[in-house]
Structure formats: structure tokens, C-alpha cells
Motif scaffolding. Structure first.
Motif, PDB file in Angstrom:
ATOM      1  N   TRP B   3      72.187  71.324  44.809  1.00 16.76           N
ATOM      2  CA  TRP B   3      71.725  72.567  44.187  1.00 16.76           C
ATOM      3  C   TRP B   3      70.220  72.692  44.288  1.00 16.76           C
ATOM      4  O   TRP B   3      69.503  71.699  44.290  1.00 16.76           O
ATOM      5  N   SER B 199      67.487  79.444  37.081  1.00 15.32           N
ATOM      6  CA  SER B 199      68.803  79.593  37.712  1.00 15.32           C
ATOM      7  C   SER B 199      68.946  78.521  38.778  1.00 15.32           C
ATOM      8  O   SER B 199      67.969  77.878  39.154  1.00 15.32           O
ATOM      9  N   ARG B 201      71.112  77.576  42.652  1.00 13.86           N
ATOM     10  CA  ARG B 201      71.914  78.108  43.752  1.00 13.86           C
ATOM     11  C   ARG B 201      72.203  76.967  44.709  1.00 13.86           C
ATOM     12  O   ARG B 201      71.431  76.005  44.792  1.00 13.86           O
ATOM     13  N   GLY B 209      71.015  82.683  41.929  1.00 15.34           N
ATOM     14  CA  GLY B 209      72.109  82.563  40.971  1.00 15.34           C
ATOM     15  C   GLY B 209      71.789  83.363  39.713  1.00 15.34           C
ATOM     16  O   GLY B 209      70.711  83.934  39.591  1.00 15.34           O
ATOM     17  N   THR B 210      72.743  83.411  38.796  1.00 11.21           N
ATOM     18  CA  THR B 210      72.503  84.095  37.518  1.00 11.21           C
ATOM     19  C   THR B 210      71.566  83.250  36.675  1.00 11.21           C
ATOM     20  O   THR B 210      71.718  82.034  36.594  1.00 11.21           O
ATOM     21  N   GLN B 234      73.598  74.116  33.728  1.00 11.71           N
ATOM     22  CA  GLN B 234      74.132  75.099  34.676  1.00 11.71           C
ATOM     23  C   GLN B 234      74.954  74.420  35.776  1.00 11.71           C
ATOM     24  O   GLN B 234      75.975  74.945  36.211  1.00 11.71           O
ATOM     25  N   ILE B 235      74.490  73.236  36.216  1.00  8.37           N
ATOM     26  CA  ILE B 235      75.258  72.506  37.235  1.00  8.37           C
ATOM     27  C   ILE B 235      76.640  72.139  36.681  1.00  8.37           C
ATOM     28  O   ILE B 235      77.664  72.327  37.353  1.00  8.37           O
ATOM     29  N   LEU B 238      78.823  75.314  36.600  1.00  7.55           N
ATOM     30  CA  LEU B 238      79.274  75.769  37.911  1.00  7.55           C
ATOM     31  C   LEU B 238      80.232  74.776  38.557  1.00  7.55           C
ATOM     32  O   LEU B 238      81.242  75.163  39.140  1.00  7.55           O
ATOM     33  N   GLU B 239      79.931  73.490  38.429  1.00  4.90           N
ATOM     34  CA  GLU B 239      80.806  72.494  39.054  1.00  4.90           C
ATOM     35  C   GLU B 239      82.126  72.363  38.302  1.00  4.90           C
ATOM     36  O   GLU B 239      83.113  71.886  38.848  1.00  4.90           O
ATOM     37  N   GLU B 243      81.137  80.085  35.073  1.00  7.96           N
ATOM     38  CA  GLU B 243      80.064  80.963  35.532  1.00  7.96           C
ATOM     39  C   GLU B 243      78.914  80.927  34.544  1.00  7.96           C
ATOM     40  O   GLU B 243      79.134  80.885  33.334  1.00  7.96           O
ATOM     41  N   VAL B 244      77.677  80.982  35.071  1.00  7.96           N
ATOM     42  CA  VAL B 244      76.510  81.047  34.195  1.00  7.96           C
ATOM     43  C   VAL B 244      76.404  82.471  33.663  1.00  7.96           C
ATOM     44  O   VAL B 244      76.572  83.428  34.409  1.00  7.96           O
TER      45      VAL B 244
END
Lengths: 95, 478
Positions: B3, B199, B201, B209-210, B234-235, B238-239, B243-244
Motif C-alpha cells: 500500500w 488515505s 491506495r 483512496g477514500t 485503513q489497511i 481494506l484487507e 471499505e474506508v
């Protein structure tokens, strides 16, 4: 542009206005009419026209950085509904 | 998956004016509640804001110092929201036409490389008051002294890629506003604080990303902690297939975590519009040129000059120019010390900084002034005292025992540089230690240090060390 009931509720919430549910359709109609009226402006070609920030053709006057206002707390707090230890008291805003 | 972190910072820097941005009330920190809140700050009916000329000048200085455009025309707007510490129901800010935009700052990173961070804009706005939630029988207390205090909100491009870069950038802005003299940068008093937009990505992806916005972080350490926590969170989200959510979060310094602050039905809608009470601010070229003329030497330029003029290393020059106060102190001391740049740098970075740290003292009210330190260094330079004795003199000055010369006289610390006198002392030392002489001459050359120590002990450290070394060698080896 036309507003529906949920738009009216959101606008009322943002303005912190309590409204009667029965009045919502009327507000929606009136607000939509106002928007349609203003929308006529969109028919004017404004290409190259600088957006107007103020109707007066003048610029901001500046004041020198000098303290001119003293302590008038007592005077101002005479009209406050409630004060304590120099603070204005308001309904609790934290949950 | 790998990321990439994307960060943008919004820094709020309080401007160091005497009066508020739109009123003549005082901005002094720590006054009794509401004693510095006038009719304009209270939002009483019929009042009108009048812009403080100093805030315009300060914003222009910041713009020029960050290679930004200082807008020939900028406009104030109303940001509408309801909160009791904002009595008007709107905050006067700038929206479409900020006073400063499109600049950049070069930031030095830990590995010695440099990175350019874009500055999207910097706009003027008023601060809100303070809400106190404790102990008013279920009510909230409002102090409006801070309402109307001028702020410069500095918005970066999303160019920052790690918590460390964010800290480096924030420190650089902090140093800059203090150099310019436009903010005291006092983080405890809230004069300098930031919001971080964070954020992540997938590495290599173009689209952002959001983001989540972490509000009101008031220390460099917290910025780093808050961002690191938020990236990990956030990781995980997402993982884990989630969703953030775009939201505002608050950093809890005690728990080292960020927490969601506002529920989504209260999504912000500030309904900005130009404030009809204020006219556009127009700045002509002559004004901007005059401000440019008034800019002090910037940290980077000062650093380069310290290297070339005083012969300092990049590293030392970087430390000394981190704040304007330290840089000024160094230059004043070095001048008194007869341009002994390297020696002065060592003392300012070493002994002085250690003492300031130890006694939790600021360099601007150091008990040992730049003049005093310079005066002492002069005595090292001219051989009156050794570097070792100087530490003793420094400590005495720190304790308020007078200037270096006074301390040296009073305590009899003058260095012994008379060769005959030193030779006499060395002879005594050698006479008293025949066994060590034998061992030394038998090959234990390390014992040389022992003899130096004995001589120094006999002179309470006052013998000129260079001469002691030379003479000892002569007498022992010769």
C-alpha cells in the motif's frame, strides 16, 4: 430545479429550524419556485465575466492593528440568559 | 498487498497580531473568560467586521516565502454551521479566492534527501471561541476570548507519503512562520495545530483512496502517531474486505488511536457564500514588492550562509537554523568570540542545548546570554582557559555567578601556560611516581595518560593541556 421532501428536511436541519411535516409539500413547492425564478440567470452567457463578489465597486478598507476594545464583559452579559464565572452558559452540546 | 500512503495537511497557524482579525479586541492568551470578546466577536446585531491590515501583510509574507502567488484580489466568505462557540452562526473564512495559492516548500528528510511539497492555498479566517463542558450543572460554558483570533490555514497538496514526511513538513512550516515573525507557533496554547487527510491506495495505482480527516492534532509527535495508527487501521479495513468511510476522526493521545467523530447523517454542508459585510481585498504590485523587500533571511538561505561564512557542516548549520532564535543566538555569540564559528557551534549545540534541555529553558531567556557565551569562547581562543575548564566556567555562568572573566578571576581558573611552572609540576609528579616511570619506559606506553592526569590533578585542571603533553613527552621520552 425542483426540491423534494427530503431536501426540505435537510435544509431545515442545516438551518436548525423545526418544521411541521404537513407544511413540507408547501415549502418544497415554494422553494422550488424560488429556484426556478433564479435559474433564469443561467440563460445569460457569462463567458469572460469576472464573478461578482460584492455589488459595490469598492475594495476593502483596512484598520491598523491596534487594540481599541476594552473589557465590557459585565455590560454584555446583562442580556445573556445565564452566566457563571464569566462564561456564557448554554444547553450542553456534548453527548 | 503493498500500500501507498497519501497525506495532505491543513495547518492552522495563529497570526501574531495585537488585535483580532475583524475587531479591536485584544488577542492576548490566558485572559479571564470573555474579557476580550467585544460586540463584533459576540456577533451582536448591527456590528460590522473591519479587516486588520497586519493579517493581510502576514499572509502576503507567508505567500512570498513559499513561492506562492499572493492574490491581487481575494474574497472573504461565510462558512455556515451552528455551534455555541460560534455566535454568528458562520465563520468568516475564504473559499474560492484565497489570499495565497499555488506554492511549495522543499523539506529535508531523515535520509538527507529533499522533497518538494506543494502548497495548494493559504487563506485567512477567524478562530471560534472555546466550549467548556465540565461542571456547570449539565450546561456548557462558553468563553469567546478566542473568537475572532486571526488564523492562516495552510493547505498542502496530497504530496506527503509517510508520517515522517508529514512531521518534517509540519516542522518546516512551524520554523518558517516563526522566522517570518507571523506566528509564535506555540502548540500548547493552540497557536499551531493541524488536520491530517489520510488515505491509502495499492502501490502503483493512480486514483486516490477514500480519505479520513484527523482533526486538531497539536504536537509533532501526535501527528506521527495519529497518521501511523490511521494507516494501519485503513489497511486492516481494506484487507478485511471492508471499505474506508469518508469521515472526520479524532486522535486520542492517551490511547494512541483515532476515533470516528461525527455520524454520517450530520454530513457537513457549509453553504459558503461571499460575505456581504466585507469587500474584496485588492493588493497591488507595489504593496507586494514592499512586503517582499521586508522579508527576513529564510532558513534555507541562512543555513547555506552558515556553511560558507562560518565553515560549519551542513548538519550543524541545519540544527542551528532550525529556529530563528537559535540562529540569532549563534551568530551573536560567534561574533563576540571573534568569528570562531565551529567552536561556537559546538558549544551552542552541545553544552548550551544540554543545559537548556536539563532546566527546561528556552534559548530566548537562557541564563547564559549569547554575549556571555561569546566572551567565554574568546578566553578559550586566547588560551586563558582550556576547553575542560570552560565547562566549569559555563556552569558557574549558568548559576548566575557573573561573566566568564569574573568567574575565571574569582575562582582562579586562569590556565597555566608558563612552561617553567608546568615543568616544575611535572618534575614533582615524576619524582613521586618512580614505579610508573619504570613501567612506562618498559613499554607500557598507555601510562602516559596517567601522568597527564596527575599533572592536571596537581593544577586543578588549569595547566595548558597542549603544553603538558609536549613537556611530558620531552621529559619521559627525551
Amino acid at each position: 430545479m425542483s426540491l423534494d421532501a427530503s431536501d426540505v428536511e435537510k435544509i431545515a436541519h442545516l438551518a436548525r429550524l423545526g418544521i411541521n411535516v404537513d407544511d413540507i409539500p408547501g415549502y418544497a413547492r415554494n422553494l422550488s419556485d424560488i429556484l426556478s425564478f433564479v435559474e433564469q440567470l443561467n440563460s445569460v452567457d457569462t463567458t469572460g465575466v469576472e464573478p461578482l463578489a460584492h455589488p459595490l465597486e469598492a475594495t476593502q478598507r483596512l484598520r491598523p492593528d491596534v487594540v481599541t476594545e476594552g473589557n465590557n464583559r459585565e455590560h454584555f452579559q446583562q442580556v445573556a440568559p445565564e452566566t457563571e464565572s464569566g462564561l456564557y452558559l448554554v444547553p450542553q452540546v456534548i453527548e | 498487498m503493498a500500500w501507498e500512503t497519501v497525506i495532505g495537511l491543513e495547518i492552522h497557524s495563529q497570526l501574531a497580531t495585537n488585535s483580532k482579525i475583524f475587531s479591536g479586541a485584544s488577542t492576548t492568551y490566558g485572559a479571564e473568560p470573555n474579557t476580550q470578546a467585544c460586540a463584533v466577536d459576540l456577533g451582536l446585531p448591527g456590528v460590522l467586521p473591519v479587516l486588520n491590515e497586519e493579517v493581510v501583510r502576514m499572509a502576503a509574507m507567508f505567500g512570498l516565502a513559499t513561492h506562492s502567488t499572493v492574490a491581487p484580489r481575494s474574497v472573504f466568505a461565510r462558512k455556515n454551521y451552528f455551534y455555541p462557540d460560534l455566535p454568528k452562526g458562520y465563520q468568516i473564512s475564504q473559499f474560492e479566492l484565497p489570499i495565497v495559492h499555488d506554492g511549495y516548500l522543499d523539506v529535508e528528510l531523515e535520509d538527507g534527501s529533499s522533497k518538494r511539497i506543494g502548497i495548494t492555498r493559504a487563506h485567512l479566517e477567524e478562530d471560534a471561541g472555546k466550549s467548556l463542558h465540565e461542571n456547570f450543572m449539565g450546561k456548557t460554558g462558553i468563553d469567546l476570548n478566542r473568537a475572532g483570533t486571526p488564523l492562516l490555514e495552510i493547505v498542502s497538496e496530497p504530496d506527503i507519503r509517510s508520517a515522517k514526511e508529514a512531521v518534517a513538513y509540519m516542522k518546516k512550516i512551524h520554523s518558517l512562520v516563526r522566522y517570518l515573525g507571523i506566528s509564535d507557533g506555540n502548540m500548547q496554547e493552540g497557536s499551531f495545530r493541524c488536520d491530517a487527510n489520510v488515505s491509502i491506495r495499492p502501490l502503483g495505482q493512480e486514483a486516490f483512496g477514500t480519505r479520513a480527516e484527523i482533526k486538531n492534532i497539536n504536537s509533532f509527535r501526535f501527528v506521527e502517531q495519529a497518521i501511523n495508527y490511521e494507516v494501519e487501521r485503513q489497511i486492516m479495513v481494506l484487507e478485511g474486505g471492508g471499505e474506508v468511510v469518508q469521515e472526520t476522526r479524532l486522535f486520542d493521545a492517551d490511547r494512541h488511536e483515532t476515533r470516528s467523530m461525527r455520524s454520517k447523517e450530520e454530513a457537513n454542508d457549509y453553504r459558503y457564500f461571499p460575505d456581504p459585510d466585507l469587500l474584496p481585498v485588492e493588493l497591488d504590485e507595489a504593496y507586494i514588492a514592499a512586503v517582499r523587500e521586508s522579508l527576513p533571511e529564510m532558513p534555507d538561505a541562512k543555513k547555506a550562509r552558515f556553511v560558507s561564512e562560518h565553515g560549519l557542516s551542513e548538519y550543524d548549520a541545519g540544527i542551528l537554523t532550525a529556529t530563528r532564535e537559535m540562529a540569532d543566538y549563534f551568530e551573536a555569540a560567534a561574533q563576540v568570540a571573534g568569528a570562531a564559528g565551529k567552536l561556537t557551534a559546538n558549544w551552542v549545540i552541545g553544552e548550551l542545548s544540554a543545559a537548556l534541555n536539563r532546566d527546561d529553558c528556552d534559548i530566548s531567556n537562557s541564563p547564559v546570554s549569547a554575549d556571555m557565551l561569546g566572551g567565554m569562547l574568546l578566553r578559550i581562543e586566547d588560551g586563558t582557559i582550556s576547553g575542560k575548564i570552560a565547562k566549569q566556567v559555563f556552569e558557574a555562568m549558568w548559576q548566575g555567578e557573573g561573566s566568564a572573566d569574573e568567574v575565571i578571576d574569582k575562582q582562579g581558573l586562569r590556565q597555566i601556560s608558563d612552561a617553567a611552572a608546568i615543568e616544575g609540576i611535572i618534575s614533582d609528579v615524576l619524582d613521586n611516581n618512580p614505579k610508573q616511570i619504570e613501567q612506562y619506559r618498559g613499554g607500557q606506553v598507555k601510562l602516559f595518560g596517567f601522568f597527564v592526569g596527575q599533572v592536571m590533578k596537581a593544577t586543578q585542571g588549569k595547566a595548558n593541556p597542549k603544553q603538558v603533553n609536549e613537556l611530558l613527552r620531552k621529559l619521559l621520552d627525551g
